[in-house]
Design an enzyme around this catalytic site. Structure first.
Site, PDB file in Angstrom:
ATOM      1  N   ASP A  80       0.827  -1.204   0.000  1.00 56.89           N
ATOM      2  CA  ASP A  80       0.000   0.000   0.000  1.00 56.89           C
ATOM      3  C   ASP A  80       0.866   1.261   0.000  1.00 56.89           C
ATOM      4  O   ASP A  80       2.015   1.215   0.432  1.00 56.89           O
ATOM      5  CB  ASP A  80      -0.886   0.039   1.254  1.00 56.89           C
ATOM      6  CG  ASP A  80      -1.883  -1.110   1.293  1.00 56.89           C
ATOM      7  OD1 ASP A  80      -2.199  -1.649   0.226  1.00 56.89           O
ATOM      8  OD2 ASP A  80      -2.318  -1.462   2.409  1.00 56.89           O
TER       9      ASP A  80
HETATM   10  N1  URA Z   1      -1.500  -6.086   3.731  1.00 59.85           N
HETATM   11  C1  URA Z   1      -1.944  -4.811   3.748  1.00 59.85           C
HETATM   12  O1  URA Z   1      -2.966  -4.521   4.339  1.00 59.85           O
HETATM   13  N2  URA Z   1      -1.226  -3.880   3.099  1.00 59.85           N
HETATM   14  C2  URA Z   1      -0.088  -4.147   2.436  1.00 59.85           C
HETATM   15  O2  URA Z   1       0.528  -3.251   1.869  1.00 59.85           O
HETATM   16  C3  URA Z   1       0.373  -5.478   2.429  1.00 59.85           C
HETATM   17  C4  URA Z   1      -0.366  -6.422   3.087  1.00 59.85           C
END
Ligand code: URA
Length: 239
Positions: free
Chosen positions: A102
């Site tokens: 993310d």
């Molecule tokens: N899980 C999440 O919620 N975000 C990420 O970036 C990776 C795994």
């Protein structure tokens, strides 16, 4: 493959810079000076030198980046992408991120030009484990982690059992390590939200057998040959 293209891709400069090198007589192919930039070479077989330095040409790139928050995991976006952080590499245009972190997440992002490996590493069939360090809101009690360890039902799917380790807890927040073998959208955040402890900070520290280690934030390093071999073995691309 053309000699000038190979040298540019191997990091000896831009296409016009390497043409100059070649015309100057700095480049030898199999011991003979070659002054024609369009001269055809076989990068796997021909011994090529630049000012006496042996050119090592790798077909594919494999590297890990310590992604800082604020960067989008994508090769193209209107916003800042992780590609900015590898743009000094001669063949960065062919690199792509394996899986996704993310925008606000940090940590280990594998990048490669090897499509087959990337495909397998992200395919659910191969169940490649990914470990995240998370800081969540509130004081987590061991028993609250049971649903994550058993497999927790979320809105549109049931997350498979995860390995979870409680590292630190305080009134305001707690730190944990979680390992999952899936990679659904916002999966870790959704798993912790489902037990009433929203994620405040998330950093991936391990992908398959590859560890982030002490790599500084915003920097990358090439994987060693041994690490690449290990990754390929994990998804049966090598015996
Ligand atoms: N899980 C999440 O919620 N975000 C990420 O970036 C990776 C795994």
């Amino acid at each position: 493959m053309r000699l000038d293209r190979l040298l540019a891709e191997a990091g000896f400069g831009s296409r016009s810079e390497v043409k100059k090198l070649i015309r100057k007589g700095a480049v030898k192919v199999k011991g003979e000076v070659v002054k024609d930039p369009s001269f055809k070479v076989d990068p796997e077989r021909d011994e090529i030198t630049v000012n006496g330095e042996l050119v090592s040409y790798e077909k594919d790139y494999y590297l890990i980046l310590n992604k800082p928050s604020g960067y989008i995991t994508s090769t193209k976006d209107r916003e800042l992408t992780v590609m900015e952080l590898v743009s000094d590499l001669p063949r960065f245009q062919r690199l792509f991120p394996v899986g996704r972190l993310d925008k606000d997440a940090e940590g280990l992002l594998l990048m490669t030009t090897d499509g087959e490996l990337a495909h397998r590493l992200t395919h659910p069939k191969w169940k490649v484990p990914k470990t995240y360090l998370v800081e969540v809101e509130g004081e987590v009690k061991e028993e609250e982690l049971e649903p994550l360890r058993k497999g927790i039902k979320l809105k549109d799917f049931t997350a498979k059992p995860a390995e979870v380790e409680l590292l630190e807890k305080g009134k305001e927040s707690s730190k944990l390590l979680i390992t999952i073998k899936e990679g659904k959208y916002h999966q870790v955040k959704r798993m912790f939200a489902a037990i009433g402890h929203p994620v405040k900070y998330l950093k991936r520290v391990k992908f398959g057998s590859i560890e982030l280690g002490e790599l500084p934030r915003g920097e990358y390093r090439h994987l060693t040959k041994e690490e690449v071999k290990r990754l390929k073995r994990e998804v049966k691309l090598e015996p």
